[in-house]
Design an enzyme around this catalytic site. Structure first.
Site, mmCIF file in Angstrom:
data_model
loop_
_atom_site.group_PDB
_atom_site.id
_atom_site.type_symbol
_atom_site.label_atom_id
_atom_site.label_comp_id
_atom_site.label_asym_id
_atom_site.label_seq_id
_atom_site.Cartn_x
_atom_site.Cartn_y
_atom_site.Cartn_z
ATOM 1 N N SER A 151 0.856 -1.159 -0.204
ATOM 2 C CA SER A 151 0.148 0.071 -0.015
ATOM 3 C C SER A 151 0.794 1.350 0.039
ATOM 4 O O SER A 151 1.928 1.024 0.637
ATOM 5 C CB SER A 151 -0.980 0.284 1.079
ATOM 6 O OG SER A 151 -1.450 1.286 1.304
ATOM 7 N N TYR A 164 -0.812 -0.747 9.961
ATOM 8 C CA TYR A 164 -0.975 -1.002 8.545
ATOM 9 C C TYR A 164 0.363 -0.732 7.760
ATOM 10 O O TYR A 164 0.576 -1.555 6.887
ATOM 11 C CB TYR A 164 -2.293 -0.380 7.980
ATOM 12 C CG TYR A 164 -2.819 -0.714 6.794
ATOM 13 C CD1 TYR A 164 -3.335 -1.885 6.254
ATOM 14 C CD2 TYR A 164 -2.585 0.239 5.644
ATOM 15 C CE1 TYR A 164 -3.719 -2.241 4.899
ATOM 16 C CE2 TYR A 164 -3.054 0.105 4.202
ATOM 17 C CZ TYR A 164 -3.812 -1.244 4.093
ATOM 18 O OH TYR A 164 -4.035 -1.426 2.787
ATOM 19 N N LYS A 168 2.651 -3.163 5.718
ATOM 20 C CA LYS A 168 2.663 -3.111 4.042
ATOM 21 C C LYS A 168 3.946 -2.681 3.710
ATOM 22 O O LYS A 168 4.579 -3.198 2.715
ATOM 23 C CB LYS A 168 1.711 -2.138 3.635
ATOM 24 C CG LYS A 168 0.071 -2.509 3.605
ATOM 25 C CD LYS A 168 0.058 -3.764 3.129
ATOM 26 C CE LYS A 168 -1.478 -3.888 2.988
ATOM 27 N NZ LYS A 168 -1.761 -5.179 2.143
HETATM 28 P P1 NAD Z 1 -11.757 -5.778 1.225
HETATM 29 O O1 NAD Z 1 -11.923 -5.349 2.854
HETATM 30 O O2 NAD Z 1 -12.698 -5.564 0.359
HETATM 31 O O3 NAD Z 1 -11.010 -7.268 0.937
HETATM 32 C C1 NAD Z 1 -9.956 -7.703 2.039
HETATM 33 C C2 NAD Z 1 -10.856 -9.185 2.412
HETATM 34 O O4 NAD Z 1 -9.824 -9.815 3.119
HETATM 35 C C3 NAD Z 1 -12.029 -9.159 2.852
HETATM 36 O O5 NAD Z 1 -12.992 -9.806 2.130
HETATM 37 C C4 NAD Z 1 -11.979 -9.854 4.158
HETATM 38 O O6 NAD Z 1 -13.026 -10.891 4.773
HETATM 39 C C5 NAD Z 1 -10.713 -10.856 3.772
HETATM 40 N N1 NAD Z 1 -9.966 -11.062 5.186
HETATM 41 C C6 NAD Z 1 -9.723 -10.371 6.411
HETATM 42 N N2 NAD Z 1 -9.061 -10.910 7.282
HETATM 43 C C7 NAD Z 1 -8.699 -12.161 6.740
HETATM 44 C C8 NAD Z 1 -8.075 -13.379 7.176
HETATM 45 N N3 NAD Z 1 -7.479 -13.122 8.546
HETATM 46 N N4 NAD Z 1 -7.980 -14.488 6.398
HETATM 47 C C9 NAD Z 1 -8.511 -14.486 5.204
HETATM 48 N N5 NAD Z 1 -9.259 -13.530 4.628
HETATM 49 C C10 NAD Z 1 -9.380 -12.373 5.393
HETATM 50 O O7 NAD Z 1 -10.397 -4.785 0.852
HETATM 51 P P2 NAD Z 1 -9.570 -4.433 -0.447
HETATM 52 O O8 NAD Z 1 -9.533 -3.260 -0.710
HETATM 53 O O9 NAD Z 1 -10.192 -5.435 -1.677
HETATM 54 O O10 NAD Z 1 -8.429 -5.136 -0.055
HETATM 55 C C11 NAD Z 1 -7.439 -5.896 -0.685
HETATM 56 C C12 NAD Z 1 -5.922 -5.897 -0.308
HETATM 57 O O11 NAD Z 1 -5.634 -4.706 -0.977
HETATM 58 C C13 NAD Z 1 -5.918 -5.632 1.193
HETATM 59 O O12 NAD Z 1 -4.364 -6.163 1.546
HETATM 60 C C14 NAD Z 1 -5.703 -4.006 1.261
HETATM 61 O O13 NAD Z 1 -4.826 -3.721 2.348
HETATM 62 C C15 NAD Z 1 -4.770 -3.892 -0.231
HETATM 63 N N6 NAD Z 1 -5.024 -2.285 -0.530
HETATM 64 C C16 NAD Z 1 -6.344 -1.797 -0.968
HETATM 65 C C17 NAD Z 1 -6.220 -0.589 -1.300
HETATM 66 C C18 NAD Z 1 -7.662 0.308 -1.745
HETATM 67 O O14 NAD Z 1 -7.588 1.170 -2.266
HETATM 68 N N7 NAD Z 1 -8.725 -0.491 -1.737
HETATM 69 C C19 NAD Z 1 -5.221 0.468 -1.127
HETATM 70 C C20 NAD Z 1 -3.957 -0.323 -0.600
HETATM 71 C C21 NAD Z 1 -3.877 -1.549 -0.491
#
Ligand code: NAD
Length: 303
Positions: A151, A164, A168
């Site tokens: 991230s 976080y 990351k």
């Molecule tokens: P999201 O919350 O939709 O997806 C995360 C998923 O992980 C959820 O479905 C949740 O149930 C699952 N999860 C949580 N804990 C878990 C565990 N212990 N074991 C298995 N599954 C688990 O969020 P997203 O935005 O789709 O995020 C996906 C990834 O991208 C994450 O690692 C997040 O940190 C990263 N990210 C997202 C953004 C963004 O702009 N959305 C930015 C930077 C990083």
């Protein structure tokens, strides 16, 4: 013929958001997918098997192959079970997408150790457990690829996200290390810092107008827009791409890998604290990191 025909990929946290988009695109390119999701809340509480199951239903309805897994990535035992399910169901493992994640935002000076540990456990420890559990199989077959979600919160900085951001940034270091240690086995490891409007982003408290404007911009970024790069990195076409950190912001792909010093100053006679103050810092200051850099990641332009 899809780009991933005969390959087996585990995608963690694939019950929604970015992971779901990756799982669907992988399956449409011919991969068999283990769709893992604990079905927890965005803060990591509770569990529901239905999250992963729904994505598996979508993949199967479109003619693809997938199985659901509801384990948590945050323990060594369950990570081994997740990889074990890929081997038991499909007989092999070719890729792991470490995407599962939670948030427990709090200003650093108020963050308690449980909030720290919960986030480190899912993101950093989970990424290690999953990658490590797959490693012997990838090494034995002399092929495979990891894609990890990092991230800009870690790479650049993020308010109220010490846990976080540390996780990351740790993942970026872990990925680079895996890329070195597994290079001889022709196993690759890359990171993506995504931008997407997902449940996770919807959960970040909006503190001011600028942040509200950023959320509006993010709303235009469908989580599925992250999938093409992630899927490419798992294909044989990416055979020479490893140890990199990319970012995906809508239709832009950035290279974020930072592996060289930004600037250096040298004095043949060595340094004293005073000469550091007088000469080194003034020369280096132009390239200093500043909190402004984290304020608006939408303002970066490709160089
Ligand atoms: P999201 O919350 O939709 O997806 C995360 C998923 O992980 C959820 O479905 C949740 O149930 C699952 N999860 C949580 N804990 C878990 C565990 N212990 N074991 C298995 N599954 C688990 O969020 P997203 O935005 O789709 O995020 C996906 C990834 O991208 C994450 O690692 C997040 O940190 C990263 N990210 C997202 C953004 C963004 O702009 N959305 C930015 C930077 C990083």
């Amino acid at each position: 013929m899809g780009l991933l025909e005969d390959k087996v990929v585990v995608v963690t946290g694939a019950g929604g958001g970015i992971g779901r988009g990756i799982a669907l695109l992988l399956a449409s390119e011919g991969a068999s997918v283990v769709v893992n999701d604990l079905g927890a809340s965005v803060h990591g509480e509770g569990a529901s098997a239905s999250a992963a199951g729904k994505v598996v239903d979508e993949i199967r309805a479109a003619g693809g192959n997938a199985v659901a897994n509801g384990d948590s990535v945050a323990s060594w035992e369950s990570a081994q079970r997740i990889i074990g399910q890929a081997l038991d169901t499909y007989g092999r493992i070719d890729g792991v997408v470490n995407n599962a994640g939670i948030l427990r935002d709090r200003f650093f000076f108020k963050m308690d150790p449980d909030e720290w540990r919960a986030v480190i456990d899912v993101h950093l420890n989970g990424t290690f457990y999953m990658s490590r559990a797959a490693a012997p199989h990838l090494r034995a077959q002399q092929s495979g690829a990891y894609v990890h979600m990092t991230s800009t919160s870690g790479l650049i900085g993020g308010m109220g996200q010490a846990n976080y951001a540390a996780a990351k940034m740790g993942i970026a270091g872990l990925s680079r290390s895996i890329s070195i240690d597994m290079a001889q086995a022709r196993v690759r490891s890359n990171c993506i810092a995504p931008f997407a409007f997902s449940r996770m982003i919807g959960a970040i408290p909006v503190k001011d107008e600028a942040q509200a404007a950023r959320v509006e911009t993010l709303k235009k970024m469908d989580p599925a827009m992250v999938a093409p790069l992630a899927v490419y990195l798992l294909t044989d076409a990416a055979a020479d791409v490893t140890g990199q950190v990319f970012a995906v912001r809508a239709n832009e792909i950035f290279l974020m890998s930072q592996s060289r010093p930004l600037r250096s100053v040298h004095r043949p006679e060595g340094w004293t604290p005073q000469s550091v103050a007088d000469h080194a810092i003034p020369a280096l200051r132009a390239n200093f990191y500043g909190p402004d850099m984290s304020k608006d990641v939408f303002s970066w332009d490709p160089i």
